[in-house]
Design a protein around this motif. Structure first.
Motif, mmCIF file in Angstrom:
data_model
loop_
_atom_site.group_PDB
_atom_site.id
_atom_site.type_symbol
_atom_site.label_atom_id
_atom_site.label_comp_id
_atom_site.label_asym_id
_atom_site.label_seq_id
_atom_site.Cartn_x
_atom_site.Cartn_y
_atom_site.Cartn_z
ATOM 1 N N MET A 1 -6.260 5.057 -13.490
ATOM 2 C CA MET A 1 -6.381 6.565 -12.790
ATOM 3 C C MET A 1 -5.342 7.393 -13.679
ATOM 4 O O MET A 1 -4.341 7.314 -14.191
ATOM 5 N N THR A 2 -6.041 8.700 -13.516
ATOM 6 C CA THR A 2 -5.629 9.862 -14.232
ATOM 7 C C THR A 2 -4.270 10.386 -13.482
ATOM 8 O O THR A 2 -4.099 10.410 -12.391
ATOM 9 N N ALA A 3 -3.253 10.464 -14.408
ATOM 10 C CA ALA A 3 -1.998 10.967 -13.730
ATOM 11 C C ALA A 3 -2.281 12.448 -13.083
ATOM 12 O O ALA A 3 -2.923 13.328 -13.750
ATOM 13 N N LEU A 4 -1.495 12.822 -12.014
ATOM 14 C CA LEU A 4 -1.654 13.963 -11.421
ATOM 15 C C LEU A 4 -0.690 15.021 -12.078
ATOM 16 O O LEU A 4 0.323 14.544 -12.705
ATOM 17 N N ARG A 5 -1.313 16.365 -12.287
ATOM 18 C CA ARG A 5 -0.655 17.148 -13.147
ATOM 19 C C ARG A 5 -0.382 17.991 -12.144
ATOM 20 O O ARG A 5 -0.967 18.886 -11.343
ATOM 21 N N ILE A 6 1.068 18.673 -12.079
ATOM 22 C CA ILE A 6 1.818 19.564 -11.335
ATOM 23 C C ILE A 6 2.327 20.830 -12.100
ATOM 24 O O ILE A 6 2.465 20.612 -13.272
ATOM 25 N N ALA A 7 2.426 21.969 -11.126
ATOM 26 C CA ALA A 7 3.187 23.364 -11.661
ATOM 27 C C ALA A 7 4.433 23.117 -10.761
ATOM 28 O O ALA A 7 4.155 22.747 -9.595
ATOM 29 N N LEU A 8 5.775 23.255 -11.365
ATOM 30 C CA LEU A 8 6.856 23.312 -10.777
ATOM 31 C C LEU A 8 7.594 24.570 -10.788
ATOM 32 O O LEU A 8 7.792 24.932 -11.821
ATOM 33 N N ALA A 9 7.840 25.256 -9.493
ATOM 34 C CA ALA A 9 8.402 26.492 -9.503
ATOM 35 C C ALA A 9 9.587 26.343 -8.677
ATOM 36 O O ALA A 9 9.832 25.878 -7.556
ATOM 37 N N ASP A 10 10.717 26.748 -9.273
ATOM 38 C CA ASP A 10 11.967 26.815 -8.556
ATOM 39 C C ASP A 10 12.942 27.652 -9.363
ATOM 40 O O ASP A 10 12.826 27.491 -10.662
ATOM 41 N N ASP A 11 13.886 28.450 -8.826
ATOM 42 C CA ASP A 11 14.707 29.363 -9.679
ATOM 43 C C ASP A 11 15.913 28.706 -9.908
ATOM 44 O O ASP A 11 16.785 29.096 -10.858
ATOM 45 N N LEU A 23 9.492 12.865 -10.889
ATOM 46 C CA LEU A 23 8.126 12.651 -10.699
ATOM 47 C C LEU A 23 7.478 11.960 -11.883
ATOM 48 O O LEU A 23 6.691 11.337 -11.769
ATOM 49 N N GLU A 24 8.267 12.263 -12.903
ATOM 50 C CA GLU A 24 7.677 11.355 -14.345
ATOM 51 C C GLU A 24 7.887 9.915 -14.195
ATOM 52 O O GLU A 24 6.927 9.235 -14.492
ATOM 53 N N ARG A 25 9.005 9.623 -13.383
ATOM 54 C CA ARG A 25 9.159 8.108 -13.068
ATOM 55 C C ARG A 25 8.197 7.560 -12.052
ATOM 56 O O ARG A 25 7.831 6.238 -11.984
ATOM 57 N N HIS A 26 7.327 8.409 -11.317
ATOM 58 C CA HIS A 26 6.430 8.083 -10.468
ATOM 59 C C HIS A 26 5.130 8.324 -10.869
ATOM 60 O O HIS A 26 3.881 8.378 -10.081
ATOM 61 N N GLY A 27 4.988 8.554 -12.344
ATOM 62 C CA GLY A 27 3.635 8.734 -12.800
ATOM 63 C C GLY A 27 2.882 10.176 -12.885
ATOM 64 O O GLY A 27 1.772 10.246 -12.895
ATOM 65 N N ILE A 28 3.872 11.211 -12.415
ATOM 66 C CA ILE A 28 3.049 12.546 -12.193
ATOM 67 C C ILE A 28 3.569 13.438 -13.383
ATOM 68 O O ILE A 28 4.960 13.601 -13.465
ATOM 69 N N VAL A 29 2.767 14.272 -13.865
ATOM 70 C CA VAL A 29 3.119 15.019 -14.951
ATOM 71 C C VAL A 29 3.316 16.373 -14.481
ATOM 72 O O VAL A 29 2.411 17.003 -13.944
ATOM 73 N N THR A 30 4.535 16.873 -14.969
ATOM 74 C CA THR A 30 4.754 18.295 -14.866
ATOM 75 C C THR A 30 4.531 19.070 -16.092
ATOM 76 O O THR A 30 4.999 19.140 -17.071
ATOM 77 N N VAL A 31 3.177 19.931 -15.771
ATOM 78 C CA VAL A 31 2.548 20.491 -16.845
ATOM 79 C C VAL A 31 3.348 21.796 -17.267
ATOM 80 O O VAL A 31 3.649 21.921 -18.510
ATOM 81 N N PHE A 32 3.913 22.595 -16.462
ATOM 82 C CA PHE A 32 4.710 23.582 -16.783
ATOM 83 C C PHE A 32 6.060 24.022 -15.714
ATOM 84 O O PHE A 32 5.452 23.502 -14.272
ATOM 85 N N LEU A 44 -0.253 29.897 -13.979
ATOM 86 C CA LEU A 44 -1.636 29.038 -13.510
ATOM 87 C C LEU A 44 -2.985 29.879 -13.889
ATOM 88 O O LEU A 44 -3.968 29.248 -13.902
ATOM 89 N N ALA A 45 -2.783 31.212 -14.439
ATOM 90 C CA ALA A 45 -4.052 31.924 -14.699
ATOM 91 C C ALA A 45 -4.710 31.385 -15.649
ATOM 92 O O ALA A 45 -5.988 31.272 -15.861
ATOM 93 N N ASP A 46 -3.937 30.704 -16.757
ATOM 94 C CA ASP A 46 -4.485 29.882 -17.861
ATOM 95 C C ASP A 46 -4.355 28.577 -17.867
ATOM 96 O O ASP A 46 -4.695 27.755 -18.932
ATOM 97 N N THR A 47 -3.407 27.859 -17.054
ATOM 98 C CA THR A 47 -3.018 26.575 -17.105
ATOM 99 C C THR A 47 -3.497 25.874 -15.573
ATOM 100 O O THR A 47 -2.475 25.937 -14.908
ATOM 101 N N PRO A 48 -4.579 25.412 -15.449
ATOM 102 C CA PRO A 48 -5.016 24.816 -14.156
ATOM 103 C C PRO A 48 -4.128 23.428 -13.893
ATOM 104 O O PRO A 48 -3.716 22.702 -14.925
ATOM 105 N N VAL A 49 -3.719 23.286 -12.666
ATOM 106 C CA VAL A 49 -3.031 21.910 -12.341
ATOM 107 C C VAL A 49 -3.826 21.377 -11.010
ATOM 108 O O VAL A 49 -4.484 22.170 -10.335
ATOM 109 N N ASP A 50 -3.277 20.231 -10.698
ATOM 110 C CA ASP A 50 -3.651 19.420 -9.364
ATOM 111 C C ASP A 50 -3.145 20.031 -8.143
ATOM 112 O O ASP A 50 -3.680 20.211 -7.274
#
Length: 210
Positions: A1-11, A23-32, A44-50
């Motif tokens: 199963m392909t790992a889910l790719r997410i964007a993470l936003a928090d200040d 999230l990495e410990r649960h197999g979810i990749v933070t792309v940016f 997000l304009a040039d880096t799509p995520v799930d």
């Protein structure tokens, strides 16, 4: 199963670091990671995520405004917003903007992973509905459902419902039997005069019950 790719936003960088590691410990990749809504939209304009996992409150552009702009430009990437119990009005705004779900900031790691997986497959944690008719319909009932008509436990369960928790998750969080939670939810729906959880939450928000 392909790992889910997410964007993470928090200040807050320390919050992002903690979430990324978790999230990495649960197999979810933070792309940016993004520091605010503006940076999130740019990336997000040039880096799509799930899935986009974003705090509601951020310095600069907040999560709700970023969500609005994302939808305005035709981007349907599922958005899961991190929230706290005291943000009921913001939950209403986020529902209108098209959020796929909400998650309480103190949710268990397993709940966070499950929530991301669910919205990635097209599910919603709180079904988005048009809230303007609901707000208009219930506005004149302000005096009919004062907070004192609800017990402290009922209010707590309503807040968890607003966060998208299932009966099973609420039972685990409040150390109750799942059947007991189901009974509480039935009582809450009856007190609010609604037939489903989504409208119960929206009405409770409108009436300032939560």
């Amino acid at each position: 199963m392909t790992a889910l790719r997410i964007a993470l936003a928090d200040d807050q960088a320390i919050v992002r670091a903690g979430l990324r590691a978790l999230l990495e410990r649960h197999g979810i990749v933070t792309v940016f990671e993004a520091n605010d809504g503006n940076e999130l939209l740019e990336r997000l304009a040039d880096t799509p995520v799930d899935v986009v996992l974003s705090d509601i409150r951020m310095a600069g552009m907040d999560g709700i405004e970023a969500l609005r702009r994302l939808r305005e430009r035709g981007d349907a990437t599922p958005v899961l917003l991190l929230t706290t119990f005291d943000e009921s009005e913001l939950l209403l705004q986020a529902t209108e903007a098209g959020a796929q779900g909400f998650l309480l900031k103190d949710a268990a790691p397993e709940d966070l992973r499950e929530a991301i997986e669910r919205v990635a497959t097209g599910e919603t944690l709180l079904q988005p509905v048009s809230t303007d008719p609901v707000r208009a319909r219930y506005q004149y009932h302000q005096q009919e459902a004062p907070r004192e008509h609800f017990t402290e436990r009922e209010v707590a369960i309503l807040r968890l419902l607003a966060g998208g928790y299932s009966n099973k998750e609420i039972a685990r969080a409040m150390f109750l039997a799942e059947g007991t939670v189901k009974n509480y939810v039935s009582v809450i729906l009856e007190k609010l005069g609604t037939r489903d959880r989504t409208r119960a939450v929206l009405k409770a928000i409108t009436l300032r019950v939560i």
